[in-house]
Design an enzyme around this catalytic site. Structure first.
Site, PDB file in Angstrom:
ATOM      1  N   HIS A   1       5.635 -12.469   7.632  1.00  0.00           N
ATOM      2  CA  HIS A   1       5.742 -11.402   7.314  1.00  0.00           C
ATOM      3  C   HIS A   1       6.993 -10.854   6.333  1.00  0.00           C
ATOM      4  O   HIS A   1       7.778 -11.576   6.596  1.00  0.00           O
ATOM      5  CB  HIS A   1       6.239 -10.353   9.004  1.00  0.00           C
ATOM      6  CG  HIS A   1       5.466  -8.995   8.133  1.00  0.00           C
ATOM      7  ND1 HIS A   1       6.568  -7.795   7.939  1.00  0.00           N
ATOM      8  CD2 HIS A   1       4.803  -8.262   8.229  1.00  0.00           C
ATOM      9  CE1 HIS A   1       6.109  -6.353   7.162  1.00  0.00           C
ATOM     10  NE2 HIS A   1       4.733  -7.077   7.573  1.00  0.00           N
TER      11      HIS A   1
ATOM     12  N   ARG B   1       2.509  -5.006  16.375  1.00  0.00           N
ATOM     13  CA  ARG B   1       1.490  -3.712  17.035  1.00  0.00           C
ATOM     14  C   ARG B   1      -0.236  -4.864  17.122  1.00  0.00           C
ATOM     15  O   ARG B   1      -0.791  -4.916  17.618  1.00  0.00           O
ATOM     16  CB  ARG B   1       0.786  -3.619  15.057  1.00  0.00           C
ATOM     17  CG  ARG B   1       1.949  -2.516  14.481  1.00  0.00           C
ATOM     18  CD  ARG B   1       1.582  -2.403  13.310  1.00  0.00           C
ATOM     19  NE  ARG B   1       1.750  -3.461  12.157  1.00  0.00           N
ATOM     20  CZ  ARG B   1       2.016  -4.085  10.832  1.00  0.00           C
ATOM     21  NH1 ARG B   1       1.516  -2.517  10.390  1.00  0.00           N
ATOM     22  NH2 ARG B   1       2.398  -5.161  10.894  1.00  0.00           N
TER      23      ARG B   1
ATOM     24  N   ASP C   1      -2.669  -7.947  11.494  1.00  0.00           N
ATOM     25  CA  ASP C   1      -4.293  -8.894  11.413  1.00  0.00           C
ATOM     26  C   ASP C   1      -4.893 -10.179  11.317  1.00  0.00           C
ATOM     27  O   ASP C   1      -5.912 -10.056  11.811  1.00  0.00           O
ATOM     28  CB  ASP C   1      -3.903  -9.080   9.469  1.00  0.00           C
ATOM     29  CG  ASP C   1      -3.829  -8.339   8.922  1.00  0.00           C
ATOM     30  OD1 ASP C   1      -4.648  -6.809   9.239  1.00  0.00           O
ATOM     31  OD2 ASP C   1      -2.667  -7.937   7.784  1.00  0.00           O
TER      32      ASP C   1
ATOM     33  N   SER D   1       0.890  -1.609   0.222  1.00  0.00           N
ATOM     34  CA  SER D   1      -0.335  -0.424  -0.408  1.00  0.00           C
ATOM     35  C   SER D   1       0.711   1.062   0.165  1.00  0.00           C
ATOM     36  O   SER D   1       1.353   2.328  -0.646  1.00  0.00           O
ATOM     37  CB  SER D   1      -0.916  -0.471   0.881  1.00  0.00           C
ATOM     38  OG  SER D   1      -0.337  -0.349   2.089  1.00  0.00           O
TER      39      SER D   1
ATOM     40  N   HIS E   1      -2.158  -8.516   1.943  1.00  0.00           N
ATOM     41  CA  HIS E   1      -1.871  -7.128   2.133  1.00  0.00           C
ATOM     42  C   HIS E   1      -2.784  -7.125   3.339  1.00  0.00           C
ATOM     43  O   HIS E   1      -3.202  -8.372   4.243  1.00  0.00           O
ATOM     44  CB  HIS E   1      -1.813  -6.969   1.351  1.00  0.00           C
ATOM     45  CG  HIS E   1      -0.626  -5.036   2.127  1.00  0.00           C
ATOM     46  ND1 HIS E   1       0.398  -4.857   2.887  1.00  0.00           N
ATOM     47  CD2 HIS E   1      -0.983  -3.935   1.244  1.00  0.00           C
ATOM     48  CE1 HIS E   1       0.035  -3.423   3.014  1.00  0.00           C
ATOM     49  NE2 HIS E   1       0.091  -3.548   1.630  1.00  0.00           N
TER      50      HIS E   1
HETATM   51  C1  LIG Z   1       3.113 -11.468   4.596  1.00  0.00           C
HETATM   52  C2  LIG Z   1       3.279 -12.163   3.769  1.00  0.00           C
HETATM   53  C3  LIG Z   1       2.669 -12.249   1.592  1.00  0.00           C
HETATM   54  C4  LIG Z   1       4.829 -12.236   3.176  1.00  0.00           C
HETATM   55  O1  LIG Z   1       5.261 -13.515   2.381  1.00  0.00           O
HETATM   56  P1  LIG Z   1       6.795 -13.644   2.114  1.00  0.00           P
HETATM   57  O2  LIG Z   1       7.496 -11.774   2.000  1.00  0.00           O
HETATM   58  O3  LIG Z   1       6.944 -14.434   0.248  1.00  0.00           O
HETATM   59  O4  LIG Z   1       7.129 -14.562   3.067  1.00  0.00           O
HETATM   60  P2  LIG Z   1       7.969 -15.827   3.026  1.00  0.00           P
HETATM   61  O5  LIG Z   1       9.712 -15.601   2.592  1.00  0.00           O
HETATM   62  O6  LIG Z   1       8.658 -16.057   4.582  1.00  0.00           O
HETATM   63  O7  LIG Z   1       7.057 -16.892   2.304  1.00  0.00           O
HETATM   64  C5  LIG Z   1       8.086 -17.638   1.475  1.00  0.00           C
HETATM   65  C6  LIG Z   1       7.275 -19.053   1.898  1.00  0.00           C
HETATM   66  O8  LIG Z   1       6.177 -19.559   3.004  1.00  0.00           O
HETATM   67  C7  LIG Z   1       4.947 -18.484   2.738  1.00  0.00           C
HETATM   68  N1  LIG Z   1       4.657 -18.430   3.804  1.00  0.00           N
HETATM   69  C8  LIG Z   1       4.934 -17.057   4.711  1.00  0.00           C
HETATM   70  N2  LIG Z   1       4.016 -17.117   5.466  1.00  0.00           N
HETATM   71  C9  LIG Z   1       3.046 -17.567   5.476  1.00  0.00           C
HETATM   72  C10 LIG Z   1       1.774 -18.118   6.463  1.00  0.00           C
HETATM   73  N3  LIG Z   1       1.881 -17.611   6.690  1.00  0.00           N
HETATM   74  N4  LIG Z   1       0.900 -19.197   5.967  1.00  0.00           N
HETATM   75  C11 LIG Z   1       1.299 -20.445   5.198  1.00  0.00           C
HETATM   76  N5  LIG Z   1       2.937 -20.346   4.156  1.00  0.00           N
HETATM   77  C12 LIG Z   1       2.912 -19.339   4.647  1.00  0.00           C
HETATM   78  C13 LIG Z   1       4.895 -18.658   1.570  1.00  0.00           C
HETATM   79  O9  LIG Z   1       3.946 -18.304   1.170  1.00  0.00           O
HETATM   80  C14 LIG Z   1       6.195 -18.549   0.639  1.00  0.00           C
HETATM   81  O10 LIG Z   1       5.807 -20.185   0.296  1.00  0.00           O
HETATM   82  P3  LIG Z   1       6.426 -20.403  -1.379  1.00  0.00           P
HETATM   83  O11 LIG Z   1       7.758 -20.684  -1.035  1.00  0.00           O
HETATM   84  O12 LIG Z   1       5.224 -21.964  -1.715  1.00  0.00           O
HETATM   85  O13 LIG Z   1       5.761 -19.597  -2.496  1.00  0.00           O
HETATM   86  C15 LIG Z   1       3.122 -14.042   3.918  1.00  0.00           C
HETATM   87  O14 LIG Z   1       3.784 -14.329   5.268  1.00  0.00           O
HETATM   88  C16 LIG Z   1       1.808 -14.677   3.572  1.00  0.00           C
HETATM   89  O15 LIG Z   1       0.973 -15.389   2.825  1.00  0.00           O
HETATM   90  N6  LIG Z   1       0.982 -14.762   5.776  1.00  0.00           N
HETATM   91  C17 LIG Z   1      -0.084 -14.605   5.451  1.00  0.00           C
HETATM   92  C18 LIG Z   1      -1.260 -13.937   4.595  1.00  0.00           C
HETATM   93  C19 LIG Z   1      -1.019 -13.002   6.182  1.00  0.00           C
HETATM   94  O16 LIG Z   1      -1.068 -12.306   7.498  1.00  0.00           O
HETATM   95  N7  LIG Z   1      -1.153 -11.408   5.301  1.00  0.00           N
HETATM   96  C20 LIG Z   1      -0.567  -9.825   6.417  1.00  0.00           C
HETATM   97  C21 LIG Z   1       0.820  -9.656   6.368  1.00  0.00           C
HETATM   98  S1  LIG Z   1       0.829  -8.040   7.548  1.00  0.00           S
END
Ligand SMILES: CC(C)(COP(=O)(O)OP(=O)(O)OC[C@H]1O[C@@H](n2cnc3c(N)ncnc32)[C@H](O)[C@@H]1OP(=O)(O)O)[C@@H](O)C(=O)NCCC(=O)NCCS
Length: 433
Positions: A317, A326, A372, A240, A270
């Site tokens: 994250h 937070r 979240d 964002s 997000h």
């Molecule tokens: C926030 C988020 C998008 C960050 O993504 P990122 O920087 O790519 O995170 P990572 O580097 O740790 O990801 C590595 C792997 O772990 C997975 N992973 C990360 N968080 C995960 C979660 N909460 N549940 C399951 N798998 C997760 C990713 O999907 C990724 O899988 P892939 O290799 O098959 O694509 C991710 O943690 C997520 O999808 N969380 C859940 C959604 C969420 O709460 N979003 C709000 C963030 S404030």
């Protein structure tokens, strides 16, 4: 000129030589290198943005203008009879870098009151949309519809110089911030409360007025204050904030930028994750017939989610490597105000169960909960069970940080953003494949 704008002007003039010196004399100094993994993998960790509004340390969490969340909640002036600070004081802090005095906050509260009238055509447009339109679509459209109000565009068309552009941007930003809570509350009451709109209160501050327009009693005013402050900024690289900054870098006005940043926030990875958390927990509750699951039962739900190829919402994250402060701040609020709430108990079980499972699965770099995971619980407790709406609340808060960034981008003359791309064949060549 109000105190805050005067102060901002002084701060901007004092800051400019620092940026100019860095660019002119040290522009070739390296701050990192970029790998193929980063170019394909969402630019994770590439240090290529500059902002002073907030800084996100992976282990400590966010600092707003150098202050941690507990420091902000303690030091910022509080509305009479409230546990939480005025949102206006946080706006002051993000814009100027200073903790305001009581008088400075009151002046800003008054400033927002003068700017809070939302043009009727915005409401007419919202009413013309199908009622089942997602509230984030409505919110983004309402912001975009106000683009004709832009002071920046008028001054740009009249030939304003680059170094003065922050001034009409500030005017647009303040006008917009003053209106966003009323637009959010309007969407909520129109969609989910039988179209019973509650007009703004002439005397209340931003948080108090939002609770009033939502039709929710105390301490929801403090919930709103806490929520808007916590969600305001998280460095400038998240979707964002980065979207808002990117659009504004083309000298698009803040109506275009903030409408766009809201669209980025609406993604389930997000901002929409807060809605996803509640949807996920409701699914678990339905299957459990409302009973609080044991840790073993909850583990099964978590593994089922992972094994079906979905992420566990509210965990992980891109930058943080510990529990999100937070999340902690909201957890403390829950412990004080809703310790026996069943959904809070679910979230508590999740806190114990999810991190070891994500560690065992071995994919997520950060197994800990983010903002979240906790935020929907509080909203639900105070009667907002329409979780589609949660990201609008996030958006009102996030606008504070993104707008502060855009004002400073203009003040420091940041240019249009334009990273370079390569083709897959070029990357293969660099890799020696
Ligand atoms: C926030 C988020 C998008 C960050 O993504 P990122 O920087 O790519 O995170 P990572 O580097 O740790 O990801 C590595 C792997 O772990 C997975 N992973 C990360 N968080 C995960 C979660 N909460 N549940 C399951 N798998 C997760 C990713 O999907 C990724 O899988 P892939 O290799 O098959 O694509 C991710 O943690 C997520 O999808 N969380 C859940 C959604 C969420 O709460 N979003 C709000 C963030 S404030």
């Amino acid at each position: 000129m109000p105190n805050i704008k005067e102060k901002l002007k002084e701060k901007i003039e004092a800051w400019r030589p620092r940026t100019t010196k860095l660019v002119k004399e040290y522009g070739n100094v390296k701050i990192g290198e970029v790998t193929i993994g980063q170019a394909i993998g969402g630019m994770r960790g590439v240090k290529c943005l500059a902002t002073d509004i907030s800084y996100l340390d992976p282990f400590e969490g966010i600092r707003f203008r150098g202050y941690t969340i507990p420091e902000c909640l303690e030091k910022l002036p509080k509305a009479p009879g409230s546990e939480m600070p005025y949102v206006e004081g946080h706006v002051y802090l993000l814009l100027t870098g200073d903790i305001p005095t009581e008088d400075e906050v009151i002046e800003l509260v008054e400033e927002f009151k003068k700017r809070k009238h939302v043009p009727q055509y915005v409401f007419d447009m919202l009413r013309a949309m199908p009622r089942d339109t997602h509230p984030m679509t409505m919110f983004s459209a309402a912001i975009l519809a106000m683009q004709r109000e832009s002071v920046f565009v008028k001054e740009y068309n009249a030939g304003i110089g680059k170094m003065d552009m922050w001034d009409p941007t500030y005017e647009d930003a303040m006008n917009m911030l003053a209106k966003l809570p009323a637009i959010g509350a309007y969407i909520f009451r129109m969609k989910y409360r039988g179209d019973t709109i509650i007009p703004a209160h002439p005397e209340l501050d931003m948080g108090g007025n939002f609770a009033h327009m939502m039709g929710i009693d105390k301490p929801y005013d403090d919930v709103a204050r806490l929520y808007f402050i916590l969600h305001s900024d998280h460095e400038s690289g998240n979707v964002s904030a980065h979207t808002g900054h990117l659009i504004a870098s083309a000298l698009s006005d803040v109506y275009y930028s903030i409408s766009g940043m809201i669209n980025g926030l609406a993604g389930p990875l997000h901002g929409l994750a807060n809605q996803e958390v509640l949807r996920w927990i409701q699914g678990v509750m339905d299957q459990m017939g409302g009973k609080i699951p044991t840790e073993e039962e909850m583990k099964k739900f978590v593994w089922d989610t992972l094994n079906s190829g979905q992420v566990v919402p509210g965990f992980g994250h891109a930058v943080l490597r510990k529990t999100d402060p937070r999340y902690q701040a909201q957890r403390e609020f829950c412990l004080k105000h809703l310790p026996d709430d069943p959904i809070f108990k679910y979230v508590d079980v999740l806190y114990k169960v999810v991190p070891p499972i994500l560690e065992e699965q071995g994919k997520a770099k950060n197994p800990w909960p983010n903002v979240d995971a906790q935020s929907g619980v509080i909203q639900w407790y105070y009667g907002i069970t329409e979780y589609d709406f949660y990201t609008v609340l996030f958006g009102i808060g996030r606008a504070i940080g993104v707008l502060s960034n855009i004002i400073w981008d203009r003040a420091l003359g940041y240019p249009i953003e334009r990273p370079k791309s390569l083709t897959t064949a070029m990357l293969e060549e660099i890799a020696g494949i």
